[in-house]
Design a protein around this motif. Sequence first.
Motif, PDB file in Angstrom:
ATOM      1  N   PHE A  18      72.591  47.700  60.761  1.00 50.14           N
ATOM      2  CA  PHE A  18      73.549  46.831  61.431  1.00 50.14           C
ATOM      3  C   PHE A  18      74.475  47.639  62.335  1.00 50.14           C
ATOM      4  N   ALA A  19      74.984  48.744  61.812  1.00 47.98           N
ATOM      5  CA  ALA A  19      75.886  49.585  62.598  1.00 47.98           C
ATOM      6  C   ALA A  19      75.174  50.142  63.818  1.00 47.98           C
ATOM      7  N   MET A  20      73.901  50.513  63.646  1.00 51.95           N
ATOM      8  CA  MET A  20      73.149  51.046  64.785  1.00 51.95           C
ATOM      9  C   MET A  20      73.016  49.999  65.884  1.00 51.95           C
ATOM     10  N   VAL A  21      72.711  48.769  65.481  1.00 51.26           N
ATOM     11  CA  VAL A  21      72.550  47.704  66.467  1.00 51.26           C
ATOM     12  C   VAL A  21      73.884  47.398  67.144  1.00 51.26           C
TER      13      VAL A  21
ATOM     14  N   SER B  29      61.542  47.202  64.474  1.00 51.49           N
ATOM     15  CA  SER B  29      62.602  47.924  65.165  1.00 51.49           C
ATOM     16  C   SER B  29      63.906  47.775  64.383  1.00 51.49           C
ATOM     17  N   ALA B  30      64.905  48.571  64.769  1.00 57.49           N
ATOM     18  CA  ALA B  30      66.208  48.484  64.095  1.00 57.49           C
ATOM     19  C   ALA B  30      66.763  47.062  64.190  1.00 57.49           C
ATOM     20  N   ARG B  31      66.601  46.455  65.342  1.00 57.04           N
ATOM     21  CA  ARG B  31      67.088  45.083  65.502  1.00 57.04           C
ATOM     22  C   ARG B  31      66.385  44.120  64.558  1.00 57.04           C
ATOM     23  N   GLN B  32      65.075  44.236  64.516  1.00 64.67           N
ATOM     24  CA  GLN B  32      64.317  43.339  63.651  1.00 64.67           C
ATOM     25  C   GLN B  32      64.678  43.538  62.191  1.00 64.67           C
ATOM     26  N   LEU B  33      64.767  44.792  61.785  1.00 64.16           N
ATOM     27  CA  LEU B  33      65.112  45.078  60.394  1.00 64.16           C
ATOM     28  C   LEU B  33      66.493  44.530  60.050  1.00 64.16           C
ATOM     29  N   THR B  34      67.429  44.685  60.975  1.00 65.37           N
ATOM     30  CA  THR B  34      68.781  44.192  60.729  1.00 65.37           C
ATOM     31  C   THR B  34      68.786  42.673  60.566  1.00 65.37           C
ATOM     32  N   ILE B  35      68.053  41.997  61.434  1.00 61.01           N
ATOM     33  CA  ILE B  35      67.961  40.538  61.335  1.00 61.01           C
ATOM     34  C   ILE B  35      67.357  40.151  59.990  1.00 61.01           C
ATOM     35  N   LEU B  36      66.269  40.810  59.631  1.00 63.46           N
ATOM     36  CA  LEU B  36      65.596  40.472  58.381  1.00 63.46           C
ATOM     37  C   LEU B  36      66.516  40.683  57.176  1.00 63.46           C
ATOM     38  N   LEU B  37      67.176  41.827  57.132  1.00 61.48           N
ATOM     39  CA  LEU B  37      68.038  42.117  55.981  1.00 61.48           C
ATOM     40  C   LEU B  37      69.249  41.191  55.955  1.00 61.48           C
ATOM     41  N   THR B  38      69.769  40.851  57.109  1.00 55.09           N
ATOM     42  CA  THR B  38      70.891  39.913  57.151  1.00 55.09           C
ATOM     43  C   THR B  38      70.486  38.580  56.528  1.00 55.09           C
ATOM     44  N   ILE B  39      69.301  38.131  56.891  1.00 56.37           N
ATOM     45  CA  ILE B  39      68.830  36.845  56.375  1.00 56.37           C
ATOM     46  C   ILE B  39      68.652  36.885  54.859  1.00 56.37           C
ATOM     47  N   TYR B  40      68.168  38.010  54.358  1.00 54.26           N
ATOM     48  CA  TYR B  40      67.854  38.061  52.927  1.00 54.26           C
ATOM     49  C   TYR B  40      69.016  38.554  52.072  1.00 54.26           C
ATOM     50  N   LEU B  41      70.019  39.167  52.676  1.00 61.09           N
ATOM     51  CA  LEU B  41      71.120  39.692  51.873  1.00 61.09           C
ATOM     52  C   LEU B  41      72.384  38.860  51.997  1.00 61.09           C
ATOM     53  N   GLU B  42      72.559  38.186  53.113  1.00 64.15           N
ATOM     54  CA  GLU B  42      73.788  37.422  53.280  1.00 64.15           C
ATOM     55  C   GLU B  42      73.522  35.951  53.039  1.00 64.15           C
ATOM     56  N   PRO B  43      74.563  35.239  52.573  1.00 65.18           N
ATOM     57  CA  PRO B  43      74.367  33.841  52.176  1.00 65.18           C
ATOM     58  C   PRO B  43      74.020  32.956  53.369  1.00 65.18           C
ATOM     59  N   PRO B  44      73.070  32.064  53.183  1.00 71.45           N
ATOM     60  CA  PRO B  44      72.712  31.135  54.253  1.00 71.45           C
ATOM     61  C   PRO B  44      73.847  30.144  54.482  1.00 71.45           C
ATOM     62  N   ALA B  53      75.604  36.361  67.514  1.00 66.77           N
ATOM     63  CA  ALA B  53      77.015  36.746  67.569  1.00 66.77           C
ATOM     64  C   ALA B  53      77.277  37.909  66.628  1.00 66.77           C
ATOM     65  N   LYS B  54      76.718  37.815  65.432  1.00 68.38           N
ATOM     66  CA  LYS B  54      76.977  38.861  64.446  1.00 68.38           C
ATOM     67  C   LYS B  54      76.440  40.220  64.895  1.00 68.38           C
ATOM     68  N   LEU B  55      75.263  40.221  65.483  1.00 66.86           N
ATOM     69  CA  LEU B  55      74.659  41.492  65.882  1.00 66.86           C
ATOM     70  C   LEU B  55      75.102  41.944  67.269  1.00 66.86           C
ATOM     71  N   GLY B  56      75.756  41.043  68.000  1.00 63.17           N
ATOM     72  CA  GLY B  56      76.161  41.432  69.341  1.00 63.17           C
ATOM     73  C   GLY B  56      75.003  41.539  70.306  1.00 63.17           C
ATOM     74  N   VAL B  57      74.021  40.641  70.166  1.00 59.24           N
ATOM     75  CA  VAL B  57      72.886  40.605  71.090  1.00 59.24           C
ATOM     76  C   VAL B  57      72.765  39.189  71.649  1.00 59.24           C
ATOM     77  N   THR B  58      71.913  39.050  72.664  1.00 61.07           N
ATOM     78  CA  THR B  58      71.751  37.730  73.259  1.00 61.07           C
ATOM     79  C   THR B  58      70.834  36.858  72.400  1.00 61.07           C
ATOM     80  N   LYS B  59      70.911  35.567  72.613  1.00 59.14           N
ATOM     81  CA  LYS B  59      70.109  34.649  71.804  1.00 59.14           C
ATOM     82  C   LYS B  59      68.603  34.845  71.955  1.00 59.14           C
ATOM     83  N   PRO B  60      68.116  35.095  73.180  1.00 52.58           N
ATOM     84  CA  PRO B  60      66.665  35.324  73.268  1.00 52.58           C
ATOM     85  C   PRO B  60      66.183  36.482  72.396  1.00 52.58           C
ATOM     86  N   VAL B  61      67.016  37.458  72.183  1.00 52.62           N
ATOM     87  CA  VAL B  61      66.622  38.558  71.297  1.00 52.62           C
ATOM     88  C   VAL B  61      66.342  38.020  69.897  1.00 52.62           C
TER      89      VAL B  61
END
Lengths: 115, 115
Positions: A18-21, B29-44, B53-61
């Motif tokens: 997350f920090a890297m991204v 990639s780091a982005r993909q891994l971050t998205i995946l872990l966010t989904i599985y570790l943080e509450p839906p 917004a959380k990752l600071g990237v655009t929506k198409p990403v």
Amino acid sequence: MVEFRPSQALKLLHDLSFAMVRDGEPDLSARQLTILLTIYLEPPPHTVRGLAAKLGVTKPVITRALDTMGRIGLLSRRRDDADRRNVVVQRTVKGALFVERLGDMLMAKAKDLPL
Amino acid sequence: MVEFRPSQALKLLHDLSFAMVRDGEPDLSARQLTILLTIYLEPPPHTVRGLAAKLGVTKPVITRALDTMGRIGLLSRRRDDADRRNVVVQRTVKGALFVERLGDMLMAKAKDLPL
DNA sequence: ATAGAACAATACGCCTCCGAAACGAATTCC
DNA sequence: GGAATTCGTTTCGGAGGCGTATTGTTCTAT
């Protein structure tokens, strides 16, 4: 020896990626990161063929990863003078700083983990 | 609370990414891994907009990452019935197993670290 | 000297990803 | 009910990655 619970380990991994991204670090793939860390953590010399064999991937995968990471300055290449068929991967200051920052971030995140 | 030296932390990271590459896990990639872990570790719930917004990237990403990881079964999407503009990201069995395996691998590698 | 092997790089066709902009659908605001 | 907003997706041209196969160079063995 480090004590860990899986949920802690996963949180650590999440916090790091997350920090890297968020910090806009290059979006390295698992392959690229593995290559980079191998170069900076294991004793040289590192060749294309050696890296490919170690990671279990084809040589073009290594060549391309070196192209990309070399382009952003994380490493460089040099022809081996002893055997000019070989290419030796070299560390760079920028790459060393990048890896060092990665280690520091991991440390910092680990310190915040609840017991 | 976890005790770490940077070199240990880096070795742990290397061992993990190395194992993922060697075992033929998807090359996230780091982005993909971050998205995946966010989904599985943080509450839906997790929405495209929220993740962006959380990752600071655009929506198409986010859309593209969900496309790719959805294609290999690591997650799925569902239209939100309350507000049908929203898409809610859902966990899958395969994704949960993948994340769990990641945690186990980290644990195992950490145990082998020298003090 | 010349045939073979070893090395890294490149060519190929295909797929994923990028950021920026435009899009259709759904909701909210007056 | 009509305009404005919000949401996720798609499109665009360009870049990077994939595996397989081939290339050019260099070394080795005969």
